[in-house]
Design a protein around this motif. Structure first.
Motif, PDB file in Angstrom:
ATOM      1  N   ALA A 125      26.140 -22.030   7.978  1.00  0.00           N
ATOM      2  CA  ALA A 125      24.787 -21.999   7.406  1.00  0.00           C
ATOM      3  C   ALA A 125      24.764 -21.289   6.063  1.00  0.00           C
ATOM      4  O   ALA A 125      25.536 -20.342   5.835  1.00  0.00           O
ATOM      5  N   ASP A 126      23.891 -21.757   5.196  1.00  0.00           N
ATOM      6  CA  ASP A 126      23.648 -21.063   3.928  1.00  0.00           C
ATOM      7  C   ASP A 126      23.206 -19.635   4.224  1.00  0.00           C
ATOM      8  O   ASP A 126      22.473 -19.376   5.171  1.00  0.00           O
ATOM      9  N   LYS A 127      23.640 -18.711   3.397  1.00  0.00           N
ATOM     10  CA  LYS A 127      23.358 -17.292   3.626  1.00  0.00           C
ATOM     11  C   LYS A 127      21.875 -16.979   3.620  1.00  0.00           C
ATOM     12  O   LYS A 127      21.442 -15.971   4.186  1.00  0.00           O
ATOM     13  N   LEU A 128      21.045 -17.836   3.022  1.00  0.00           N
ATOM     14  CA  LEU A 128      19.620 -17.538   2.892  1.00  0.00           C
ATOM     15  C   LEU A 128      18.735 -18.418   3.769  1.00  0.00           C
ATOM     16  O   LEU A 128      17.533 -18.524   3.501  1.00  0.00           O
ATOM     17  N   VAL A 129      19.285 -19.014   4.826  1.00  0.00           N
ATOM     18  CA  VAL A 129      18.427 -19.833   5.686  1.00  0.00           C
ATOM     19  C   VAL A 129      17.364 -18.967   6.364  1.00  0.00           C
ATOM     20  O   VAL A 129      17.522 -17.761   6.524  1.00  0.00           O
ATOM     21  N   HIS A 130      16.313 -19.623   6.805  1.00  0.00           N
ATOM     22  CA  HIS A 130      15.112 -18.961   7.311  1.00  0.00           C
ATOM     23  C   HIS A 130      15.384 -18.170   8.594  1.00  0.00           C
ATOM     24  O   HIS A 130      16.280 -18.488   9.380  1.00  0.00           O
ATOM     25  N   ALA A 131      14.554 -17.152   8.803  1.00  0.00           N
ATOM     26  CA  ALA A 131      14.681 -16.294   9.986  1.00  0.00           C
ATOM     27  C   ALA A 131      14.584 -17.085  11.282  1.00  0.00           C
ATOM     28  O   ALA A 131      15.222 -16.734  12.285  1.00  0.00           O
ATOM     29  N   SER A 132      13.794 -18.149  11.314  1.00  0.00           N
ATOM     30  CA  SER A 132      13.653 -18.953  12.524  1.00  0.00           C
ATOM     31  C   SER A 132      14.975 -19.599  12.920  1.00  0.00           C
ATOM     32  O   SER A 132      15.264 -19.765  14.107  1.00  0.00           O
ATOM     33  N   ILE A 133      15.772 -19.973  11.936  1.00  0.00           N
ATOM     34  CA  ILE A 133      17.089 -20.555  12.201  1.00  0.00           C
ATOM     35  C   ILE A 133      18.028 -19.485  12.737  1.00  0.00           C
ATOM     36  O   ILE A 133      18.732 -19.693  13.738  1.00  0.00           O
ATOM     37  N   TYR A 147      27.932 -19.368   4.441  1.00  0.00           N
ATOM     38  CA  TYR A 147      28.529 -19.568   3.121  1.00  0.00           C
ATOM     39  C   TYR A 147      27.613 -19.018   2.032  1.00  0.00           C
ATOM     40  O   TYR A 147      26.408 -18.843   2.237  1.00  0.00           O
ATOM     41  N   LEU A 148      28.206 -18.712   0.874  1.00  0.00           N
ATOM     42  CA  LEU A 148      27.444 -18.167  -0.241  1.00  0.00           C
ATOM     43  C   LEU A 148      26.333 -19.132  -0.633  1.00  0.00           C
ATOM     44  O   LEU A 148      26.519 -20.356  -0.628  1.00  0.00           O
ATOM     45  N   SER A 154      32.210 -22.529  -1.437  1.00  0.00           N
ATOM     46  CA  SER A 154      32.159 -21.655  -0.272  1.00  0.00           C
ATOM     47  C   SER A 154      31.887 -22.466   0.994  1.00  0.00           C
ATOM     48  O   SER A 154      32.509 -22.241   2.046  1.00  0.00           O
ATOM     49  N   ALA A 155      30.970 -23.440   0.893  1.00  0.00           N
ATOM     50  CA  ALA A 155      30.672 -24.292   2.043  1.00  0.00           C
ATOM     51  C   ALA A 155      31.890 -25.118   2.442  1.00  0.00           C
ATOM     52  O   ALA A 155      32.200 -25.258   3.634  1.00  0.00           O
ATOM     53  N   GLU A 156      32.604 -25.633   1.464  1.00  0.00           N
ATOM     54  CA  GLU A 156      33.774 -26.459   1.784  1.00  0.00           C
ATOM     55  C   GLU A 156      34.876 -25.644   2.445  1.00  0.00           C
ATOM     56  O   GLU A 156      35.558 -26.129   3.361  1.00  0.00           O
ATOM     57  N   ARG A 157      35.070 -24.407   2.013  1.00  0.00           N
ATOM     58  CA  ARG A 157      36.089 -23.567   2.647  1.00  0.00           C
ATOM     59  C   ARG A 157      35.807 -23.389   4.137  1.00  0.00           C
ATOM     60  O   ARG A 157      36.717 -23.440   4.969  1.00  0.00           O
ATOM     61  N   LEU A 158      34.539 -23.190   4.479  1.00  0.00           N
ATOM     62  CA  LEU A 158      34.188 -23.005   5.882  1.00  0.00           C
ATOM     63  C   LEU A 158      34.273 -24.320   6.654  1.00  0.00           C
ATOM     64  O   LEU A 158      34.684 -24.337   7.827  1.00  0.00           O
ATOM     65  N   LEU A 159      33.886 -25.422   6.027  1.00  0.00           N
ATOM     66  CA  LEU A 159      34.006 -26.717   6.686  1.00  0.00           C
ATOM     67  C   LEU A 159      35.466 -27.078   6.939  1.00  0.00           C
ATOM     68  O   LEU A 159      35.806 -27.646   7.992  1.00  0.00           O
TER      69      LEU A 159
END
Length: 383
Positions: A125-133, A147-148, A154-159
């Motif tokens: 998940a993106d580092k800034l996704v909503h609190a509900s997530i 990811y950053l 950053s996303a690709e490294r984790l994927l």
């Protein structure tokens, strides 16, 4: 002897008050310390539909036709024609096979996370996704890899490290106002055989001025949209394949055990979508207001982030200074969001200014004038 819970409550409220982080309700129509609000730049009613005559009439008609309350959960007898019409409308404009409705975006997000995932899953998940997530993922027990923010590398490294999983982002981020690179993320997810889930709360209804969905099933596997932003009403929906929705309907405890969204509100959201489709001038006017605000702010020397959406943060950094500026604006009749930690990271407190299609050029000019006066010589951090 005081009850332990009473002591805990008192202690925490005292600490929050002392640190300037105590959240409190304020009566609608009043600003900080009950100053009258003449110019509201604080809400998410991006197209100004929440007070429109057309939607007031639609709510009335929906209540007369379908009833005020659903009376039961969707799996008992609370799912009716109004709900089905709205779901079909949402599927038609996004291309998803199926849909299910919720009473709020928070409940849709958290329910999706804790129903779909368990301790065997890895969620990126993106580092800034909503609190509900975040809350839903914590409840699910899934492993969360973040990811950053909006960083494709950053996303690709984790994927690459966790293929065959799921990546989650927002379309427009609620506090920063910037947009996720959906097409690039979609391509990455296809490359690593991973699903893409998008919380489209702040993008749905405003990104495309022609009334169609800017994000569709061609790009994402699951899409969450809310009705309390651009649509000006209440509720939310999860859109996905038929198999995913069937699974959620059969297993999502929140959906199974909660009274369904009011049929009047379902019809209202349906009417709001139709109104937006017939009114391309509304998103266009919003975009014009965004451009005007950014142009005037730049001319006034006000530091803005790169956001090109209705959400225009001004990063101040210090909590106390942020509240002071917001209070000074309130005294002049301008209501803006004053966002502090823990909603945003420590040191990134901000004014969260939200524009809508009904703001006039004069109102935007007056806001920028007041902002410029208040921010001159203040130790504002560059974004």
């Amino acid at each position: 002897m005081a009850h332990p819970l009473t002591e805990k409550i008192t202690q925490q409220l005292t600490q929050q008050q002392a640190s300037g982080l105590l959240r409190q309700r304020k009566l609608l129509g009043s600003g900080t310390d009950n100053h009258p609000v003449n110019f509201d730049f604080s809400h998410n009613d991006y197209l100004g539909l929440a007070s429109s005559t057309e939607l007031a009439q639609a709510l009335y008609q929906g209540a007369l036709t379908y009833g005020v309350g659903s009376k039961a959960s969707p799996l008992v007898s609370g799912y009716g024609e109004a709900h089905q019409l709205l779901e079909q409308k949402l599927c038609a404009i996004t291309g998803h096979q199926a849909c299910m409705l919720f009473c709020s975006g928070f409940s849709a997000n958290s329910t999706l996370m804790k129903t779909l995932f368990d301790s065997t899953d890895v969620v990126i998940a993106d580092k800034l996704v909503h609190a509900s997530i975040i809350d839903g993922l914590v409840d699910s027990g899934a492993k969360l890899a973040r990811y950053l923010h909006n960083d494709i590398d950053s996303a690709e490294r984790l994927l690459a490290k966790h293929p065959n999983n799921v990546l989650i982002t927002e379309s427009v981020f609620s506090m920063d106002g910037d947009s996720a690179p959906i097409n690039a993320l979609s391509a990455l997810c296809q490359q690593y055989n991973s699903w893409l889930i998008v919380d489209d709360a702040h993008g749905f209804g405003v990104v495309d001025p022609h009334g169609s969905a800017a994000i569709t099933a061609k790009q994402v596997d699951i899409q969450v949209v809310t009705f309390g932003k651009a649509l000006g009403c209440q509720g939310a929906a999860i859109l996905a394949s038929q198999d995913v929705i069937d699974f959620l309907v059969a297993n999502a405890r929140h959906y199974i055990y909660s009274t369904a969204l009011s049929p009047a509100n379902a019809y209202l959201a349906y009417a709001a979508i139709e109104l937006i489709q017939k009114s391309p001038h509304l998103p266009s006017q919003l975009n014009d207001n965004i451009t005007l605000f950014r142009t005037l702010a730049s001319q006034a020397g006000i530091n803005l982030t790169a956001s090109q959406t209705a959400i225009q943060p001004i990063i101040i950094g210090d909590n106390a200074l942020t509240m002071m500026v917001a209070e000074s604006l309130a005294q002049k009749g301008f209501k803006v969001g004053a966002i502090r930690s823990p909603t945003v990271p420590v040191g990134s407190a901000r004014l969260r200014i939200t524009l809508n299609a009904k703001h006039t050029s004069l109102q935007i000019n007056q806001l920028v004038t007041q902002l410029a006066l208040l921010l001159i010589d203040q130790p504002i951090e560059n974004p």
